[in-house]
Design a protein around this motif. Structure first.
Motif, PDB file in Angstrom:
ATOM      1  N   ASN A  32       7.443  12.620 -33.712  1.00 37.99           N
ATOM      2  CA  ASN A  32       8.345  13.737 -33.467  1.00 37.99           C
ATOM      3  C   ASN A  32       8.005  14.321 -32.093  1.00 37.99           C
ATOM      4  OD1 ASN A  32      10.342  15.603 -33.816  1.00 37.99           O
ATOM      5  ND2 ASN A  32       9.414  16.635 -35.586  1.00 37.99           N
ATOM      6  N   LYS A  33       8.868  15.183 -31.615  1.00 45.87           N
ATOM      7  CA  LYS A  33       8.676  15.783 -30.304  1.00 45.87           C
ATOM      8  C   LYS A  33       9.046  17.259 -30.373  1.00 45.87           C
ATOM      9  CE  LYS A  33      13.385  14.921 -28.746  1.00 45.87           C
ATOM     10  NZ  LYS A  33      13.889  14.667 -30.118  1.00 45.87           N
ATOM     11  N   VAL A  34       8.475  18.039 -29.410  1.00 44.33           N
ATOM     12  CA  VAL A  34       8.837  19.445 -29.279  1.00 44.33           C
ATOM     13  C   VAL A  34       8.776  19.790 -27.793  1.00 44.33           C
ATOM     14  CG1 VAL A  34       6.469  20.263 -29.628  1.00 44.33           C
ATOM     15  CG2 VAL A  34       8.383  21.794 -30.086  1.00 44.33           C
ATOM     16  N   PRO A  35       9.779  20.488 -27.280  1.00 42.62           N
ATOM     17  CA  PRO A  35       9.759  20.840 -25.852  1.00 42.62           C
ATOM     18  C   PRO A  35       8.950  22.114 -25.600  1.00 42.62           C
ATOM     19  CG  PRO A  35      11.839  21.523 -26.814  1.00 42.62           C
ATOM     20  CD  PRO A  35      11.068  20.845 -27.920  1.00 42.62           C
ATOM     21  N   VAL A  36       8.195  22.110 -24.524  1.00 42.58           N
ATOM     22  CA  VAL A  36       7.500  23.311 -24.059  1.00 42.58           C
ATOM     23  C   VAL A  36       7.791  23.466 -22.564  1.00 42.58           C
ATOM     24  CG1 VAL A  36       5.658  23.189 -25.760  1.00 42.58           C
ATOM     25  CG2 VAL A  36       5.369  22.065 -23.549  1.00 42.58           C
ATOM     26  N   ASP A  63      15.098   9.981 -28.760  1.00 38.14           N
ATOM     27  CA  ASP A  63      16.161   8.970 -28.724  1.00 38.14           C
ATOM     28  C   ASP A  63      17.229   9.410 -27.735  1.00 38.14           C
ATOM     29  OD1 ASP A  63      15.921   6.934 -31.240  1.00 38.14           O
ATOM     30  OD2 ASP A  63      15.050   8.892 -31.715  1.00 38.14           O
ATOM     31  N   GLY A  64      17.782   8.455 -27.013  1.00 38.60           N
ATOM     32  CA  GLY A  64      18.878   8.771 -26.097  1.00 38.60           C
ATOM     33  C   GLY A  64      18.693   8.114 -24.749  1.00 38.60           C
ATOM     34  N   THR A  65      19.450   8.594 -23.783  1.00 38.15           N
ATOM     35  CA  THR A  65      19.436   8.023 -22.433  1.00 38.15           C
ATOM     36  C   THR A  65      18.365   8.697 -21.590  1.00 38.15           C
ATOM     37  OG1 THR A  65      21.811   7.530 -22.576  1.00 38.15           O
ATOM     38  CG2 THR A  65      20.817   7.601 -20.385  1.00 38.15           C
ATOM     39  N   TRP A  66      17.485   7.878 -21.073  1.00 38.38           N
ATOM     40  CA  TRP A  66      16.409   8.382 -20.215  1.00 38.38           C
ATOM     41  C   TRP A  66      16.783   8.185 -18.752  1.00 38.38           C
ATOM     42  CZ3 TRP A  66      10.804   7.044 -22.161  1.00 38.38           C
ATOM     43  CH2 TRP A  66      10.650   7.533 -23.469  1.00 38.38           C
ATOM     44  N   ASP A  67      16.443   9.185 -17.952  1.00 38.62           N
ATOM     45  CA  ASP A  67      16.618   9.073 -16.501  1.00 38.62           C
ATOM     46  C   ASP A  67      15.286   8.644 -15.886  1.00 38.62           C
ATOM     47  OD1 ASP A  67      19.351   9.923 -16.259  1.00 38.62           O
ATOM     48  OD2 ASP A  67      18.662  11.955 -16.722  1.00 38.62           O
ATOM     49  N   ILE A  68      15.313   7.525 -15.188  1.00 37.73           N
ATOM     50  CA  ILE A  68      14.112   7.012 -14.526  1.00 37.73           C
ATOM     51  C   ILE A  68      14.256   7.259 -13.025  1.00 37.73           C
ATOM     52  CG2 ILE A  68      12.608   5.035 -14.190  1.00 37.73           C
ATOM     53  CD1 ILE A  68      12.918   5.873 -17.108  1.00 37.73           C
ATOM     54  N   LYS A  69      13.254   7.912 -12.441  1.00 30.50           N
ATOM     55  CA  LYS A  69      13.265   8.168 -11.001  1.00 30.50           C
ATOM     56  C   LYS A  69      12.038   7.513 -10.371  1.00 30.50           C
ATOM     57  CE  LYS A  69      15.881  12.484 -11.021  1.00 30.50           C
ATOM     58  NZ  LYS A  69      15.876  13.922 -10.642  1.00 30.50           N
ATOM     59  N   ILE A  70      12.263   6.867  -9.242  1.00 26.20           N
ATOM     60  CA  ILE A  70      11.186   6.200  -8.503  1.00 26.20           C
ATOM     61  C   ILE A  70      11.206   6.739  -7.081  1.00 26.20           C
ATOM     62  CG2 ILE A  70      10.248   3.990  -7.745  1.00 26.20           C
ATOM     63  CD1 ILE A  70      11.874   2.696 -10.014  1.00 26.20           C
ATOM     64  N   GLY A 120       0.791  -1.228   0.000  1.00 29.00           N
ATOM     65  CA  GLY A 120       0.000   0.000   0.000  1.00 29.00           C
ATOM     66  C   GLY A 120       0.821   1.274   0.000  1.00 29.00           C
ATOM     67  N   VAL A 121       2.053   1.194  -0.440  1.00 32.04           N
ATOM     68  CA  VAL A 121       2.913   2.385  -0.519  1.00 32.04           C
ATOM     69  C   VAL A 121       2.680   3.085  -1.853  1.00 32.04           C
ATOM     70  CG1 VAL A 121       5.309   3.184  -0.599  1.00 32.04           C
ATOM     71  CG2 VAL A 121       4.638   1.395   1.013  1.00 32.04           C
ATOM     72  N   ASN A 122       2.553   4.409  -1.809  1.00 35.98           N
ATOM     73  CA  ASN A 122       2.405   5.188  -3.039  1.00 35.98           C
ATOM     74  C   ASN A 122       3.741   5.296  -3.755  1.00 35.98           C
ATOM     75  OD1 ASN A 122      -0.344   5.760  -2.527  1.00 35.98           O
ATOM     76  ND2 ASN A 122       0.252   7.406  -1.136  1.00 35.98           N
ATOM     77  N   VAL A 123       3.714   4.976  -5.048  1.00 40.76           N
ATOM     78  CA  VAL A 123       4.940   4.977  -5.849  1.00 40.76           C
ATOM     79  C   VAL A 123       4.756   5.920  -7.030  1.00 40.76           C
ATOM     80  CG1 VAL A 123       6.569   3.572  -7.175  1.00 40.76           C
ATOM     81  CG2 VAL A 123       5.385   2.587  -5.193  1.00 40.76           C
ATOM     82  N   THR A 124       5.716   6.804  -7.221  1.00 43.41           N
ATOM     83  CA  THR A 124       5.714   7.731  -8.354  1.00 43.41           C
ATOM     84  C   THR A 124       6.891   7.385  -9.257  1.00 43.41           C
ATOM     85  OG1 THR A 124       4.740   9.502  -7.015  1.00 43.41           O
ATOM     86  CG2 THR A 124       5.808  10.140  -9.073  1.00 43.41           C
ATOM     87  N   ILE A 125       6.584   7.172 -10.538  1.00 43.52           N
ATOM     88  CA  ILE A 125       7.614   6.829 -11.525  1.00 43.52           C
ATOM     89  C   ILE A 125       7.640   7.936 -12.571  1.00 43.52           C
ATOM     90  CG2 ILE A 125       8.407   5.135 -13.209  1.00 43.52           C
ATOM     91  CD1 ILE A 125       6.718   3.044 -11.703  1.00 43.52           C
ATOM     92  N   SER A 126       8.794   8.490 -12.810  1.00 46.06           N
ATOM     93  CA  SER A 126       8.924   9.542 -13.820  1.00 46.06           C
ATOM     94  C   SER A 126      10.119   9.252 -14.714  1.00 46.06           C
ATOM     95  CB  SER A 126       9.077  10.921 -13.163  1.00 46.06           C
ATOM     96  OG  SER A 126      10.276  10.986 -12.407  1.00 46.06           O
ATOM     97  N   ALA A 127      10.015   9.740 -15.939  1.00 42.96           N
ATOM     98  CA  ALA A 127      11.106   9.597 -16.903  1.00 42.96           C
ATOM     99  C   ALA A 127      11.382  10.955 -17.519  1.00 42.96           C
ATOM    100  CB  ALA A 127      10.756   8.581 -17.985  1.00 42.96           C
ATOM    101  N   SER A 128      12.636  11.269 -17.705  1.00 52.81           N
ATOM    102  CA  SER A 128      13.018  12.545 -18.308  1.00 52.81           C
ATOM    103  C   SER A 128      14.187  12.334 -19.253  1.00 52.81           C
ATOM    104  CB  SER A 128      13.377  13.566 -17.223  1.00 52.81           C
ATOM    105  OG  SER A 128      14.471  13.100 -16.431  1.00 52.81           O
ATOM    106  N   TYR A 129      14.295  13.311 -20.161  1.00 56.93           N
ATOM    107  CA  TYR A 129      15.393  13.269 -21.124  1.00 56.93           C
ATOM    108  C   TYR A 129      15.922  14.685 -21.301  1.00 56.93           C
ATOM    109  CZ  TYR A 129      17.647  13.365 -25.714  1.00 56.93           C
ATOM    110  OH  TYR A 129      18.526  13.580 -26.744  1.00 56.93           O
ATOM    111  N   ASP A 130      17.191  14.848 -21.108  1.00 59.44           N
ATOM    112  CA  ASP A 130      17.837  16.147 -21.301  1.00 59.44           C
ATOM    113  C   ASP A 130      17.141  17.234 -20.475  1.00 59.44           C
ATOM    114  OD1 ASP A 130      19.733  17.916 -22.310  1.00 59.44           O
ATOM    115  OD2 ASP A 130      18.493  18.431 -24.052  1.00 59.44           O
TER     116      ASP A 130
END
Length: 596
Positions: free
Chosen positions: A381-385, A256-263, A217-227
């Motif tokens: 494709n992607k675009v940053p905002v 494309d590239g290395t993603w940082d995964i944080k938990i 029952g622990v709340n878990v947050t998973i996020s991924a980021s790039y650059d």
């Protein structure tokens, strides 16, 4: 010699009897099986009489030791204590035990004259919960005192001292232990080193506490980021055996590239932990893809939570528009937003940024999929905002005036909304008046209020300022409202409070009460008023007749006025006398009717 031997035997018997009686007396003081060392045979803690379990006896109040200050009975001429009258020992938690944040039962046991006592005054004190009174737990004969104490999120990990004290019949003892608080949750996770677009990114793992116990029952947050830009942020929770997992489909619009995964993991008591991992995301080789071109938004565009992001893309295959494609994107919370085909090969949609979407850089990743000649092709494709905090509007509706005085009580009320006029609910709203700050409570949705009493400390306050922060971290402050606070004395304060709090608020009651009082007391004051008016009319009639006689004397005897003056004055007096007589008759008639 024979008598001497008998005498020696008698002395020996008496000595043995004294020793036996002394032993029985000692056994009456201490329970059977307890020992002077404070630990009975078999490792069961005994009553205070030496060192309690967990440490040496004596001074200092150190961990695991009782001081027994002022509670020992000493031998005549000696300095050593032989028995504590009152004693206290810790039962749960034990000395140097490790705890985590949450609710724990703290127990201690008190003895008096060697027996468990249920009538002592027992306290526990520590820097992480203050000083608390421990009530008796269970029957008196157990002498166990305790309380459920919650270790909340504000308590940092570390080692803490807990001091138990007991008082009874003017006797005192204390016992101290040390406990370790370890709020860290351990996260074991597994993640592949490389993933390809079109596949699933699966993140899974287990969560344990310091004792390697699985946490359910622990709340878990998973996020991924790039650059430095967010790709997704998802919420889940642990199930049995502390297991969690989540799947993120990799679209062809992902970078494309290395993603940082944080938990990060947090339970309801504030125990928390975090872990990180990296993975490489790549586009499969040897595959033909559509070309996706963003028309909007512009790269690095600025938006706020709650606002709309217009998204328009062109999908082409070797320069030709691709029609009837399935085009979509994923929100920061991984919700699918579908783009509609506005014209051949052009697809559009609007995404309203949620109030809890993460602030900062976010990659808008669009994927297009279509079947041509029975073959499914895709592209992306992607675009940053950049996403900023939501715009919050604060309107101070009360108090309306700007001038106040010390002792005056007013309601402070503010309406808090987002930029699109949606009420901000469950926010933290406060009002600052000079150097004082009060919290406002929510009544209706988005309406926050609190009473405020102006005091001497507010006489230099120049403004009222409202600040608000919602549950998502968006915050704002309203433009301060200039005010002045006039200091007044106690007498003037009472007069002002009566005027503002009574007269101005309930003026209609005063008017109604006055009318009722006049009507209710009419039988008392109405006759008196008629008689008073009748006397005045009669007196005026007499004076007018005398004035008429005086004019006649001046004309006929003294010949000091002309005929014209005489005629004019006599006509005026006679007219006035006639009016007064009519008034007398009317008043007399009213009195007659009232008496009747």
């Amino acid at each position: 010699m024979k008598k001497r031997a008998e005498y020696d035997q008698l002395i020996l018997v008496l000595a043995i009897s004294i020793l036996v009686i002394g032993g029985v007396m000692l056994l009456a003081v201490f329970k059977s099986g307890d020992s002077f060392s404070g630990m009975a045979a078999g490792g069961v803690p005994g009553p205070p009489g030496g060192s309690p379990p967990g440490g040496g006896g004596g001074g200092g109040g150190g961990a695991g030791g009782g001081t027994g200050t002022g509670t020992t009975t000493t031998e005549s001429g000696g300095g050593g204590g032989i028995q504590k009258v009152v004693g206290v020992v810790a039962r749960n938690p034990e000395n140097l035990e490790t705890l985590k944040r949450g609710s724990h039962l703290f127990l201690t046991q008190v003895y008096y004259a060697g027996n468990p006592s249920g009538t002592a005054k027992v306290n526990a004190e520590s820097s992480f919960f203050g000083k608390l009174i421990l009530p008796l737990q269970g029957p008196d004969e157990n002498g166990v005192y305790g309380l459920n104490i919650t270790i909340n999120k504000s308590i940092a990990g570390g080692r803490y001292k807990i001091l138990y004290t007991a008082e009874q019949a003017s006797q005192y003892d204390e016992f101290a232990i040390l406990v370790n608080i370890d709020p860290e949750l351990r996260i074991n996770t597994s993640l592949g080193e490389e993933h390809f677009k079109g596949q699933n990114l699966e993140i899974k793992g287990h969560i344990y506490d310091f004792n390697a116990t699985p946490q359910e029952g622990v709340n878990v947050t998973i996020s991924a980021s790039y650059d430095g830009g967010l790709i997704f942020k998802k919420e889940t929770s642990t199930g049995k055996k502390g297991f969690f997992s989540d799947v993120y489909p990799l679209s062809f619009g992902e970078p494309d590239g290395t993603w940082d995964i944080k938990i990060t993991a947090t339970d309801k008591y504030g125990n928390e932990g975090n872990a990180g991992a990296i993975t490489k995301v790549s586009t499969p080789k040897g595959v033909a893809f559509y070309t996706v071109t963003f028309l909007s938004p512009l790269a690095n565009g600025e938006f706020r939570r709650g606002s709309l992001i217009p998204i328009t893309v062109e999908v082409e295959d070797k320069g030709n528009p691709v029609i009837n494609a399935t085009v979509g994107l994923k929100s920061p919370q991984s919700q699918i937003i579908t783009l509609d085909e506005a014209s051949p090969g052009t697809y559009t949609a609007e995404y309203q940024i949620g109030p809890d979407d993460p602030v900062g850089k976010w990659y808008v990743a669009v994927q297009a999929v279509a079947a041509q000649n029975g073959i499914i092709k895709a592209g992306g494709n992607k675009v940053p905002v950049n996403i900023g905090h939501a715009l919050i509007s604060i309107v101070l509706s009360k108090p309306v005036p700007a001038d106040f005085f010390t002792g005056q009580k007013e309601n402070i009320e503010a309406r808090v909304t987002y930029g699109n006029d949606i009420p901000v609910e469950n926010a933290q709203v406060s009002a600052s008046v000079g150097n004082r700050t009060v919290s406002l409570e929510e009544g209706e949705a988005g309406i926050y209020q609190a009473p405020y009493l102006f005091t001497e400390s507010d006489k230099d306050a120049g403004s009222i300022e409202i600040s608000a922060s919602d549950i998502y971290g968006n915050s704002a402050s309203a433009t301060p409202k200039p005010i002045s606070v006039e200091p007044v004395g106690p007498v003037e304060l009472k007069a002002r409070l009566f005027y503002y709090n009574v007269l101005l608020r309930y003026w209609y009651l005063f008017v109604a009460g006055s009318v009722f009082l006049v009507l209710a007391t009419r039988p008392l004051w109405y006759p008196a008023r008629l008689n008073s008016r009748l006397r005045k009319v009669s007196d005026e009639e007499k004076r007018t007749i005398e004035m008429e006689k005086d004019i006649q004397r001046k004309y006929f005897k003294e010949h000091c006025i002309t005929r014209d003056n005489y005629d004019g004055l006599m006509a005026k007096y006679r007219e006035r006398i006639q009016d007064l007589k009519e008034s007398k008759l009317a008043l007399q008639e009213k009195l007659r009717k009232h008496k009747a």
